[in-house]
Motif scaffolding. Structure first.
Motif, PDB file in Angstrom:
ATOM      1  N   GLN A  94       0.745  -1.326  -0.046  1.00  8.23           N
ATOM      2  CA  GLN A  94       0.133   0.170   0.072  1.00  8.23           C
ATOM      3  C   GLN A  94       0.980   1.175   0.270  1.00  8.23           C
ATOM      4  OE1 GLN A  94      -2.922  -0.808  -0.635  1.00  8.23           O
ATOM      5  NE2 GLN A  94      -4.170  -1.930   0.902  1.00  8.23           N
ATOM      6  N   PRO A  95       0.902   2.212  -0.931  1.00 12.79           N
ATOM      7  CA  PRO A  95       1.575   3.201  -0.969  1.00 12.79           C
ATOM      8  C   PRO A  95       1.585   4.092   0.093  1.00 12.79           C
ATOM      9  CG  PRO A  95       0.556   3.010  -3.078  1.00 12.79           C
ATOM     10  CD  PRO A  95      -0.026   1.858  -2.258  1.00 12.79           C
ATOM     11  N   LEU A  96       2.690   4.673   0.697  1.00 11.56           N
ATOM     12  CA  LEU A  96       2.635   5.657   1.865  1.00 11.56           C
ATOM     13  C   LEU A  96       3.778   7.122   1.195  1.00 11.56           C
ATOM     14  CD1 LEU A  96       2.317   6.481   4.683  1.00 11.56           C
ATOM     15  CD2 LEU A  96       4.392   5.243   5.399  1.00 11.56           C
ATOM     16  N   LEU A  97       2.903   8.039   1.242  1.00  3.58           N
ATOM     17  CA  LEU A  97       3.553   9.239   0.618  1.00  3.58           C
ATOM     18  C   LEU A  97       3.582  10.376   1.489  1.00  3.58           C
ATOM     19  CD1 LEU A  97       1.950   9.108  -2.819  1.00  3.58           C
ATOM     20  CD2 LEU A  97       4.187   8.044  -2.278  1.00  3.58           C
ATOM     21  N   LEU A  98       4.741  11.134   1.511  1.00  3.00           N
ATOM     22  CA  LEU A  98       4.559  12.462   2.295  1.00  3.00           C
ATOM     23  C   LEU A  98       4.802  13.528   1.385  1.00  3.00           C
ATOM     24  CD1 LEU A  98       5.055  13.909   4.971  1.00  3.00           C
ATOM     25  CD2 LEU A  98       7.602  13.632   4.746  1.00  3.00           C
ATOM     26  N   VAL A  99       3.688  14.428   1.557  1.00  4.55           N
ATOM     27  CA  VAL A  99       3.633  15.611   0.673  1.00  4.55           C
ATOM     28  C   VAL A  99       3.915  16.736   1.663  1.00  4.55           C
ATOM     29  CG1 VAL A  99       2.193  16.923  -0.793  1.00  4.55           C
ATOM     30  CG2 VAL A  99       1.868  14.465  -0.638  1.00  4.55           C
ATOM     31  N   LEU A 100       4.874  17.703   0.989  1.00  2.80           N
ATOM     32  CA  LEU A 100       5.305  18.833   1.806  1.00  2.80           C
ATOM     33  C   LEU A 100       5.123  20.169   0.885  1.00  2.80           C
ATOM     34  CD1 LEU A 100       8.784  17.579   2.945  1.00  2.80           C
ATOM     35  CD2 LEU A 100       6.640  17.614   4.347  1.00  2.80           C
ATOM     36  N   VAL A 124       8.618  11.244  -1.297  1.00  2.00           N
ATOM     37  CA  VAL A 124       8.272  12.551  -0.864  1.00  2.00           C
ATOM     38  C   VAL A 124       7.974  13.551  -1.937  1.00  2.00           C
ATOM     39  CG1 VAL A 124       9.166  14.700   0.633  1.00  2.00           C
ATOM     40  CG2 VAL A 124       9.700  12.281   1.272  1.00  2.00           C
ATOM     41  N   ILE A 125       6.827  14.341  -1.715  1.00  2.00           N
ATOM     42  CA  ILE A 125       6.696  15.270  -3.046  1.00  2.00           C
ATOM     43  C   ILE A 125       6.481  16.648  -2.587  1.00  2.00           C
ATOM     44  CG2 ILE A 125       4.553  15.432  -4.737  1.00  2.00           C
ATOM     45  CD1 ILE A 125       3.771  12.674  -4.092  1.00  2.00           C
ATOM     46  N   ALA A 126       7.135  17.645  -3.342  1.00  2.00           N
ATOM     47  CA  ALA A 126       6.876  19.200  -2.922  1.00  2.00           C
ATOM     48  C   ALA A 126       6.761  19.870  -4.432  1.00  2.00           C
ATOM     49  CB  ALA A 126       8.254  19.382  -2.207  1.00  2.00           C
ATOM     50  N   PRO A 127       5.922  20.915  -4.276  1.00  2.00           N
ATOM     51  CA  PRO A 127       5.810  21.830  -5.404  1.00  2.00           C
ATOM     52  C   PRO A 127       7.367  22.380  -5.746  1.00  2.00           C
ATOM     53  CG  PRO A 127       5.115  22.881  -3.463  1.00  2.00           C
ATOM     54  CD  PRO A 127       5.539  21.541  -3.078  1.00  2.00           C
ATOM     55  N   LYS A 128       7.424  22.768  -6.997  1.00  2.00           N
ATOM     56  CA  LYS A 128       8.569  23.337  -7.352  1.00  2.00           C
ATOM     57  C   LYS A 128       8.719  24.631  -6.922  1.00  2.00           C
ATOM     58  CE  LYS A 128       9.503  20.733 -11.598  1.00  2.00           C
ATOM     59  NZ  LYS A 128       9.764  20.669 -12.960  1.00  2.00           N
ATOM     60  N   ALA A 158      -1.672  20.649  -6.816  1.00  2.00           N
ATOM     61  CA  ALA A 158      -3.114  20.190  -6.760  1.00  2.00           C
ATOM     62  C   ALA A 158      -3.270  19.373  -7.939  1.00  2.00           C
ATOM     63  CB  ALA A 158      -3.951  21.450  -6.959  1.00  2.00           C
ATOM     64  N   ARG A 159      -2.721  19.513  -8.903  1.00  2.00           N
ATOM     65  CA  ARG A 159      -3.136  18.581 -10.213  1.00  2.00           C
ATOM     66  C   ARG A 159      -2.386  17.086  -9.555  1.00  2.00           C
ATOM     67  NH1 ARG A 159      -1.000  20.692 -15.144  1.00  2.00           N
ATOM     68  NH2 ARG A 159       0.916  20.281 -14.298  1.00  2.00           N
ATOM     69  N   THR A 160      -1.261  17.230  -9.090  1.00  2.00           N
ATOM     70  CA  THR A 160      -0.596  15.940  -8.709  1.00  2.00           C
ATOM     71  C   THR A 160      -1.323  15.219  -7.655  1.00  2.00           C
ATOM     72  OG1 THR A 160       1.680  16.868  -9.214  1.00  2.00           O
ATOM     73  CG2 THR A 160       1.542  14.845  -7.652  1.00  2.00           C
ATOM     74  N   LEU A 161      -1.973  15.843  -6.695  1.00  2.00           N
ATOM     75  CA  LEU A 161      -2.762  15.260  -5.622  1.00  2.00           C
ATOM     76  C   LEU A 161      -4.114  14.847  -6.228  1.00  2.00           C
ATOM     77  CD1 LEU A 161      -2.459  17.772  -2.764  1.00  2.00           C
ATOM     78  CD2 LEU A 161      -1.316  15.736  -2.936  1.00  2.00           C
ATOM     79  N   ASN A 162      -4.531  15.048  -7.264  1.00  3.06           N
ATOM     80  CA  ASN A 162      -5.739  14.736  -7.909  1.00  3.06           C
ATOM     81  C   ASN A 162      -5.431  13.659  -8.744  1.00  3.06           C
ATOM     82  OD1 ASN A 162      -7.961  16.405  -7.355  1.00  3.06           O
ATOM     83  ND2 ASN A 162      -7.156  18.292  -8.676  1.00  3.06           N
ATOM     84  N   GLU A 163      -4.255  13.464  -9.214  1.00  3.62           N
ATOM     85  CA  GLU A 163      -3.707  12.026 -10.052  1.00  3.62           C
ATOM     86  C   GLU A 163      -3.671  11.113  -8.987  1.00  3.62           C
ATOM     87  OE1 GLU A 163      -0.238  13.840 -11.968  1.00  3.62           O
ATOM     88  OE2 GLU A 163      -1.479  14.606 -13.644  1.00  3.62           O
ATOM     89  N   LEU A 164      -3.025  11.269  -7.602  1.00  7.81           N
ATOM     90  CA  LEU A 164      -3.083  10.368  -6.842  1.00  7.81           C
ATOM     91  C   LEU A 164      -4.497   9.857  -6.347  1.00  7.81           C
ATOM     92  CD1 LEU A 164      -0.420  11.879  -4.324  1.00  7.81           C
ATOM     93  CD2 LEU A 164       0.188  10.302  -6.172  1.00  7.81           C
ATOM     94  N   LYS A 165      -5.300  10.686  -6.377  1.00  3.90           N
ATOM     95  CA  LYS A 165      -6.783  10.180  -6.128  1.00  3.90           C
ATOM     96  C   LYS A 165      -7.192   9.075  -7.249  1.00  3.90           C
ATOM     97  CE  LYS A 165      -8.167  14.569  -3.975  1.00  3.90           C
ATOM     98  NZ  LYS A 165      -9.290  15.552  -3.811  1.00  3.90           N
ATOM     99  N   GLU A 166      -6.759   9.394  -8.605  1.00  2.00           N
ATOM    100  CA  GLU A 166      -7.138   8.425  -9.392  1.00  2.00           C
ATOM    101  C   GLU A 166      -6.480   7.307  -9.095  1.00  2.00           C
ATOM    102  OE1 GLU A 166      -5.989  10.434 -13.123  1.00  2.00           O
ATOM    103  OE2 GLU A 166      -7.442  12.072 -12.765  1.00  2.00           O
TER     104      GLU A 166
END
Length: 247
Positions: A94-100, A124-128, A158-166
């Protein structure tokens, strides 16, 4: 592939253990002969690394700080997954991601990467435009985790988070104003934990994109925690819940 600088015993020792052939050379303080340095030099020699005796001035120029502990390495950058999609496609659990969101302090990022590695986060994901990149200070604080945890800086968070929802990944944001507690949420399922900078928190659009907002219970006088501490609490709660799941 470009070269990079690592400094400090932890960061360089991890690279010696995980990818010794990627080390081009290690500069060590020739005046330091304590036990820790002797053990480090012995390990570096066993790994076949090229050692260069240097002085404090040279070490500071190489890494840009006096906090090098007498060890600075010039290394090849490690190849990470080319994309977040590639990383997620390779995950077998199960994926476990950290978004900062909005973390610009390299010490905070380094500490977050370290705790992400410890808890087994997959990325770990962050905006540029609202984040610090991987630099020598981040690598030093991360104690090797900058080489082991994929760090993706995305153009549109926000777009990346929506893609994760998919991908059926639940987006869990943290907010002091949330009604639910972190401990009320099922974190054993695929989840991305979203944290903002201390004080300012997540940006408004990021918060609106989350599936659910949770708070960390605060019983004392302080109103918020450092983001790396909060990340550790959230990630290890997810790990605790997952360890309770049957194999």
């Amino acid at each position: 592939m470009s070269n990079k600088i690592l400094f400090g015993f932890h960061a360089v020792t991890v690279r010696l253990k995980t990818a010794p052939k990627s080390i081009l050379e290690i500069h060590v303080d020739a005046s330091r002969r304590d036990q820790r340095m002797r053990q480090f030099v012995e390990r570096a020699n066993e790994a076949g690394a090229k050692l260069v005796d240097s002085d404090d001035d040279r070490l500071q120029k190489l890494c840009g700080t006096h906090r090098h502990q007498g060890v600075v390495a010039r290394v090849e950058a490690m190849a990470m997954s080319h994309s977040l999609d590639d990383t997620l496609d390779a995950v077998e659990e199960q994926p476990l991601l950290l978004v900062l969101d909005g973390i610009t302090d390299p010490h905070n990022l380094g500490a977050c990467l370290r705790v992400a590695d410890g808890a087994g986060a997959h990325a770990v994901i962050a905006p540029k435009d609202h984040a610090v990149g991987i630099n020598a200070t981040v690598s030093k604080v991360a104690s090797g985790a900058a080489d082991t945890v994929p760090y993706f800086m995305v153009t549109n968070l926000a777009r990346t988070l929506n893609e994760l929802k998919e991908r059926d990944i639940l987006i869990v944001g943290t907010s002091d104003d949330a009604q639910q507690s972190l401990y009320d949420i099922d974190l054993a399922r695929p989840v991305a934990l979203v944290l903002g900078a201390e004080g300012s928190g997540m940006r408004q659009l990021t918060g609106k994109t989350c599936d659910v907002l949770v708070r960390l219970p605060m019983r004392g006088a302080v109103e918020s925690l450092n983001v790396s501490v909060a990340s550790g609490i959230c990630l290890y709660e997810a790990l605790r819940q997952r360890m309770k799941q049957p194999d």
